[in-house]
Design a protein around this motif. Structure first.
Motif, short mmCIF file in Angstrom:
data_model
loop_
_atom_site.label_atom_id
_atom_site.label_comp_id
_atom_site.label_asym_id
_atom_site.label_seq_id
_atom_site.Cartn_x
_atom_site.Cartn_y
_atom_site.Cartn_z
N LEU B 78 0.94 -1.38 0.16
CA LEU B 78 0.02 0.31 0.30
C LEU B 78 0.79 1.64 0.13
N GLU B 79 0.75 1.72 -1.10
CA GLU B 79 1.89 2.76 -1.41
C GLU B 79 1.73 4.16 -0.07
N SER B 80 0.78 4.38 -0.01
CA SER B 80 -0.27 4.87 1.40
C SER B 80 -1.02 5.10 1.62
N ALA B 81 -1.20 4.72 2.64
CA ALA B 81 -2.38 3.54 3.12
C ALA B 81 -3.89 4.69 3.35
N THR B 82 -4.60 4.46 3.58
CA THR B 82 -6.19 5.20 3.26
C THR B 82 -6.67 4.53 4.77
N ARG B 83 -7.61 5.45 4.77
CA ARG B 83 -8.45 4.32 6.74
C ARG B 83 -9.14 3.48 5.62
N SER B 84 -9.88 3.50 4.02
CA SER B 84 -10.96 2.76 3.37
C SER B 84 -10.14 1.12 3.56
N GLN B 85 -8.76 1.54 3.61
CA GLN B 85 -7.67 0.57 3.33
C GLN B 85 -7.48 -1.02 4.66
N THR B 86 -8.38 -0.26 5.59
CA THR B 86 -8.78 -0.95 6.88
C THR B 86 -9.08 -2.27 6.74
N SER B 87 -8.91 -3.30 6.23
CA SER B 87 -9.35 -5.09 6.00
C SER B 87 -8.81 -5.78 6.72
N VAL B 88 -9.19 -7.07 6.43
CA VAL B 88 -8.68 -8.28 6.19
C VAL B 88 -8.09 -8.57 4.84
N TYR B 89 -6.39 -8.56 4.89
CA TYR B 89 -6.30 -9.43 3.46
C TYR B 89 -5.46 -10.65 3.37
N PHE B 90 -6.07 -10.74 2.14
CA PHE B 90 -6.09 -12.97 2.18
C PHE B 90 -5.04 -13.00 1.19
N CYS B 91 -4.21 -14.03 1.12
CA CYS B 91 -3.36 -14.06 -0.17
C CYS B 91 -4.00 -15.94 -0.39
N ALA B 92 -3.69 -15.80 -1.71
CA ALA B 92 -3.44 -17.24 -1.87
C ALA B 92 -3.31 -17.97 -3.10
N SER B 93 -3.27 -19.22 -3.31
CA SER B 93 -2.15 -19.67 -4.08
C SER B 93 -3.02 -21.41 -5.00
N SER B 94 -2.82 -21.01 -6.72
CA SER B 94 -3.46 -22.30 -6.84
C SER B 94 -2.59 -22.98 -8.32
N GLU B 95 -2.53 -24.24 -9.04
CA GLU B 95 -1.70 -24.32 -9.42
C GLU B 95 -2.62 -23.76 -11.70
N SER B 96 -3.65 -23.97 -11.03
CA SER B 96 -4.77 -23.78 -12.35
C SER B 96 -5.89 -22.80 -11.91
N THR B 97 -6.97 -22.75 -12.64
CA THR B 97 -8.31 -22.24 -12.33
C THR B 97 -8.94 -22.88 -11.72
N ARG B 98 -8.32 -24.38 -12.82
CA ARG B 98 -9.63 -25.71 -11.76
C ARG B 98 -9.86 -26.25 -10.69
N ASP B 99 -7.90 -25.59 -10.24
CA ASP B 99 -8.30 -26.38 -8.69
C ASP B 99 -8.13 -25.25 -7.48
N THR B 100 -8.21 -26.08 -6.86
CA THR B 100 -8.44 -25.47 -5.06
C THR B 100 -7.43 -24.12 -5.61
N GLN B 101 -8.15 -22.71 -4.66
CA GLN B 101 -7.02 -21.92 -4.45
C GLN B 101 -6.68 -22.41 -2.80
N TYR B 102 -5.20 -22.07 -2.28
CA TYR B 102 -5.14 -22.50 -1.17
C TYR B 102 -4.70 -21.02 0.10
N PHE B 103 -5.66 -20.97 1.14
CA PHE B 103 -5.43 -19.38 1.90
C PHE B 103 -4.40 -19.53 2.84
#
Lengths: 113, 112
Positions: B78-103
């Motif tokens: 976040l280059e210059s944080a704003t109050r509207s960016q207050t949130s919970v952030y999740f990262c996920a990964s997967s091998e393809s669009t058909r595959d499970t996303q792992y959070f």
């Protein structure tokens, strides 16, 4: 454009009662459909998914969902819920050729004793 | 440890500050994603990456920057944080669009 609608934001249900969490999607192409579960203060975990083949898919903990192409739905059901099923449930759709999921807004399932 | 990790788990910062959220996965998945979760909005995609050095915007990219110089890491800034960016952030990964996303477990960010 794809979209996913979860019609119920909260669903209270008594323990051992059946439950259905509704999910409808819109897409002009073939879809892959997913249900994820989120327990408090955790990330999302896959519950079950439909990629192709049998339209009825099941999870290891008793949930099932049926892909209904004509109604563009993928509702999640469980015949008898437990207290431990209390969580938030997210429906998601993806399509071949894209990198992205579109998530619904979630349904909070609260199982009451 | 195998899996997907995020750091920090909790962060409080002030408006205007730069903040970087880290995400690391050990599976060598091709695809990685950043989402934000807000009440009433579910999960919204901020940025995604199909491979190292390939990134693209999601639904809500404004105010965020990503990079992916290595397959296993996908930091969100976040280059210059704003109050509207207050949130919970999740990262996920997967091998393809058909595959499970792992959070990952999420980062709870508060911008004062």
């Amino acid at each position: 454009a794809q979209s996913v609608t979860q019609l119920d934001s909260q669903v209270p249900v008594f323990e051992e009662a059946p439950v259905e969490l509704r999910c409808n999607y819109s897409s002009s192409v073939s879809v892959y459909l997913f249900w994820y579960v989120q327990y408090p203060n955790q990330g999302l975990q896959l519950l079950l998914k439909y990629l192709s083949g049998s339209t009825l898919v099941e999870s290891i903990n008793g949930f099932e969902a049926e892909f209904n192409k004509s109604q563009t739905s993928f509702h999640l059901r469980k015949p008898s819920v437990h207290i431990s099923d209390t969580a938030e449930y997210f429906c998601a759709v993806s399509t071949s050729g894209t990198y992205k999921y579109i998530f619904g807004t979630g349904t909070r399932l609260k199982v009451l004793a | 440890d195998a899996g997907i990790t995020q750091s920090p788990r909790y962060k409080i910062t002030e408006t205007g500050r730069q903040v970087t959220l880290m995400c690391h996965q050990t599976w060598s998945h091709s695809y990685m994603f950043w989402y934000r979760q807000d009440l009433g909005h579910g999960l919204r995609l901020i940025y995604y990456s199909a491979a190292a050095d390939i990134t693209d915007k999601g639904e809500v990219p404004d105010g965020y920057v990503v990079s992916r110089s290595k397959t296993e890491n996908f930091p969100l800034t976040l280059e210059s944080a704003t109050r509207s960016q207050t949130s919970v952030y999740f990262c996920a990964s997967s091998e393809s669009t058909r595959d499970t996303q792992y959070f990952g477990p999420g980062t709870r960010l508060t911008v004062l």
